[in-house]
Each structure stands twice: as C-alpha cells, then as structure tokens.
Design an enzyme around this catalytic site. Sequence first.
Site, short mmCIF file in Angstrom:
data_model
loop_
_atom_site.label_atom_id
_atom_site.label_comp_id
_atom_site.label_asym_id
_atom_site.label_seq_id
_atom_site.Cartn_x
_atom_site.Cartn_y
_atom_site.Cartn_z
N LYS A 12 0.83 -1.45 -0.18
CA LYS A 12 -0.20 -0.35 0.12
C LYS A 12 0.50 0.97 -0.21
CE LYS A 12 -2.48 -1.51 3.72
NZ LYS A 12 -1.09 -2.10 4.41
N ARG A 87 -10.23 1.00 8.41
CA ARG A 87 -9.26 -0.07 9.09
C ARG A 87 -10.47 -1.09 9.63
NH1 ARG A 87 -3.22 0.46 8.74
NH2 ARG A 87 -2.25 -1.20 9.58
N ARG A 126 11.90 -5.43 5.08
CA ARG A 126 11.08 -3.80 4.76
C ARG A 126 12.07 -2.88 5.50
NH1 ARG A 126 5.45 -1.32 5.74
NH2 ARG A 126 5.88 -2.65 7.24
N ARG A 159 11.53 -0.76 10.85
CA ARG A 159 10.11 -0.75 11.82
C ARG A 159 10.07 -1.83 12.56
NH1 ARG A 159 4.75 0.40 8.23
NH2 ARG A 159 4.10 -0.66 10.00
N ARG A 170 0.12 -8.45 13.75
CA ARG A 170 -1.16 -7.86 12.94
C ARG A 170 -1.69 -8.09 11.66
NH1 ARG A 170 4.78 -5.16 10.71
NH2 ARG A 170 3.08 -3.70 8.91
P1 AP5 Z 1 4.83 -1.35 1.83
O1 AP5 Z 1 4.18 -1.09 0.61
O2 AP5 Z 1 5.75 -0.77 2.68
O3 AP5 Z 1 3.92 -2.33 2.60
P2 AP5 Z 1 2.43 -1.90 3.14
O4 AP5 Z 1 1.34 -2.15 2.20
O5 AP5 Z 1 2.46 -0.48 2.87
O6 AP5 Z 1 2.52 -2.11 4.67
P3 AP5 Z 1 2.74 -1.65 5.75
O7 AP5 Z 1 2.61 -2.97 6.89
O8 AP5 Z 1 2.83 -0.20 6.19
O9 AP5 Z 1 0.94 -2.02 6.15
P4 AP5 Z 1 0.57 -2.27 7.72
O10 AP5 Z 1 -0.95 -1.75 7.81
O11 AP5 Z 1 0.54 -3.32 8.32
O12 AP5 Z 1 0.72 -0.66 8.30
P5 AP5 Z 1 0.78 0.69 8.72
O13 AP5 Z 1 1.33 1.36 8.93
O14 AP5 Z 1 -0.94 1.19 8.11
O15 AP5 Z 1 6.07 -2.59 1.67
C1 AP5 Z 1 6.08 -3.86 1.91
C2 AP5 Z 1 7.54 -4.29 1.99
O16 AP5 Z 1 6.96 -5.05 0.95
C3 AP5 Z 1 8.72 -3.38 1.38
O17 AP5 Z 1 9.74 -3.54 1.64
C4 AP5 Z 1 8.23 -3.12 0.16
O18 AP5 Z 1 10.21 -2.81 -0.53
C5 AP5 Z 1 8.22 -4.30 -0.22
N1 AP5 Z 1 7.52 -4.69 -1.43
C6 AP5 Z 1 5.98 -3.70 -2.32
N2 AP5 Z 1 6.32 -3.75 -2.75
C7 AP5 Z 1 7.24 -4.81 -3.40
C8 AP5 Z 1 6.13 -5.78 -4.59
N3 AP5 Z 1 5.43 -5.53 -5.77
N4 AP5 Z 1 7.16 -6.91 -5.16
C9 AP5 Z 1 7.87 -6.78 -4.15
N5 AP5 Z 1 8.22 -6.27 -2.67
C10 AP5 Z 1 7.78 -5.42 -2.80
O19 AP5 Z 1 0.01 0.34 10.67
C11 AP5 Z 1 1.37 0.90 11.48
C12 AP5 Z 1 -0.24 0.22 13.12
O20 AP5 Z 1 -0.67 1.53 13.43
C13 AP5 Z 1 -1.14 -0.44 12.50
O21 AP5 Z 1 -0.44 -1.96 13.41
C14 AP5 Z 1 -1.91 -0.23 13.74
O22 AP5 Z 1 -1.17 -0.11 14.94
C15 AP5 Z 1 -2.15 1.71 13.22
N6 AP5 Z 1 -2.49 1.81 12.99
C16 AP5 Z 1 -2.46 2.49 11.67
N7 AP5 Z 1 -3.74 2.58 10.96
C17 AP5 Z 1 -4.39 2.51 12.45
C18 AP5 Z 1 -5.62 2.78 12.43
N8 AP5 Z 1 -6.27 3.24 10.74
N9 AP5 Z 1 -6.37 2.72 12.84
C19 AP5 Z 1 -5.89 2.06 13.87
N10 AP5 Z 1 -4.55 1.93 13.58
C20 AP5 Z 1 -4.12 1.76 12.90
#
Ligand code: AP5
Length: 214
Positions: A12, A87, A126, A159, A170
């Site tokens: 994402k 979410r 990552r 991270r 997660r």
């Molecule tokens: P990346 O693009 O970073 O993946 P992502 O989908 O953004 O994954 P996240 O881990 O950031 O999502 P998340 O939802 O767990 O975390 P968030 O920060 O939102 O890609 C991942 C890896 O894969 C990278 O190394 C990249 O290079 C690689 N990659 C990407 N595309 C690729 C491809 N095509 N081929 C190969 N490799 C590839 O949330 C973190 C925490 O915040 C949550 O756990 C929660 O506690 C809190 N939080 C955030 N939002 C909310 C909400 N709305 N409500 C409640 N709590 C929340």
Amino acid sequence: MLVFLGPPGAGKGTQARVISKELGIPHISTGDILREAVRKETSLGLAAKAKMDRGDLVPDDVISGIVEERIGEPDCREGAILDGFPRTIAQAQFLDQVLQRSGRNNVLLLNLQLDPKVVIKRLAGRRTCSKCGEIYNIYFNPPRQEGICDKDGGPLVQRKDDNEETIRQRLLAYEQETVPLIEYYRRKNALHDINGNGEPEAITERLLGILKNA
Ligand code: AP5
C-alpha cells in the site's frame, strides 16, 4: 478520494507514494502519522505506542479525528490517497459521514491482495529511509549501498513492528477487524481487487488502469 486496502505488507505504502506523485495528490498514511507522533512523544503518540508495538489497532476514536482534520486541509481539496484508513467498519462509516458533509462522496477503493507467506518475507525485509520515508526491501528491492537511501543518503531503519511476533499479531488484527470491512465494501459492490504479486511497476500499471477507467 482513493483508499488503499490490503494486509500488512501488501504494498500500500509503496504504491501510494508512486500514485501520489503521478496524480499530484497527497498521500496520507495513518501508520506514518502515528509513528511520527510516537517519535515526538505527543499525547497521540503516547496513547498509540503500546498498541502499535503489540500489533493491535489503535482505538477508532483516536485515529478518526486525526484523519478528519488532515483531509480537511487545503491540499486535499482535489483528493488524497488514504493508506491504512479505514481499517474497521466503524472507521469506514465515520469516513462516509465526513466525506458526505464536505460533499466529496467520490471514493475509489483499491484492495491489494497478497499471499500471507509473501507478506511475512516482505515485512521482515522492509527497510525505510529515516529522512524521506523511501521504502526498500533487502530481498526484493535493496538499496545500492547497504543501509543507505539511494535518494538522499539517509540511514535506513527497520520498523519496530516488523518483527515476527508483532507481524503475526498484525495479521490477526487484519483478519479480525479489516477483513469484515473488506466484505462490507464488497457487499456494496464498491471494491476493486488488485493482484499485489509481481514487480512494483506492474502493480502500478494495474492501479493506473483502474484509475483511468473509473
Ligand atoms: P509496503 O508498501 O511498505 O507495505 P504496506 O502495505 O504499506 O504495509 P504496512 O506494513 O505499512 O501496512 P500496515 O497496514 O501493517 O502498517 P501501517 O503503517 O498502516 O511494502 C512492504 C515491503 O514489501 C517493503 O519492503 C517493500 O519494499 C516491499 N514491496 C512492496 N511491493 C513489492 C512488490 N511488488 N514486490 C516485492 N516487494 C515489494 O500501520 C502500523 C500500525 O499503526 C498498525 O499496526 C496499527 O497499530 C496502527 N494503525 C495505522 N492505521 C490505523 C487505523 N486506521 N486504525 C487503527 N490503527 C491503525
């Protein structure tokens, strides 16, 4: 308004950064907002830290007000990309109300789908630039020089929640709280599913194809 959905590690953030530049609209990542608040030890950060470290979601009311405020800023007038919000069904209903109140109910929901086995390798590998936020992967998309950002030479960091135990939690939070949201959107026939496997550039093309036809 574009909404990126999908499990942790689905790509994402990677895709939202590219599409944001392509369309000239802001990328709003609730994870990035929360991590910045934790770093600065604000009251939001202090409230969110323990949940994030465990891999649990932060409470709906904590995150929803922040999103409402952010999408009300002038740079979001022409739209924005929401990455990581909503979410839960409660967050989605809140977002609907906010957008309706501001007369912006044109929402495109993009659901990146990925095999859980791939998710774990992506998250474990990552690394993120601590200066500009550029996302790398030591297995799939390594920087030219280990530990250093290609773009600005900033140090790459891992991270805190990208460890095996927290990743498992997660994924569980995703199954329990976000999968029902995806089904809720699916019942409304509002969801575009995108295969998240393949090269990042190929996935960007898939997304742009949907945006052109929408
Ligand atoms: P990346 O693009 O970073 O993946 P992502 O989908 O953004 O994954 P996240 O881990 O950031 O999502 P998340 O939802 O767990 O975390 P968030 O920060 O939102 O890609 C991942 C890896 O894969 C990278 O190394 C990249 O290079 C690689 N990659 C990407 N595309 C690729 C491809 N095509 N081929 C190969 N490799 C590839 O949330 C973190 C925490 O915040 C949550 O756990 C929660 O506690 C809190 N939080 C955030 N939002 C909310 C909400 N709305 N409500 C409640 N709590 C929340």
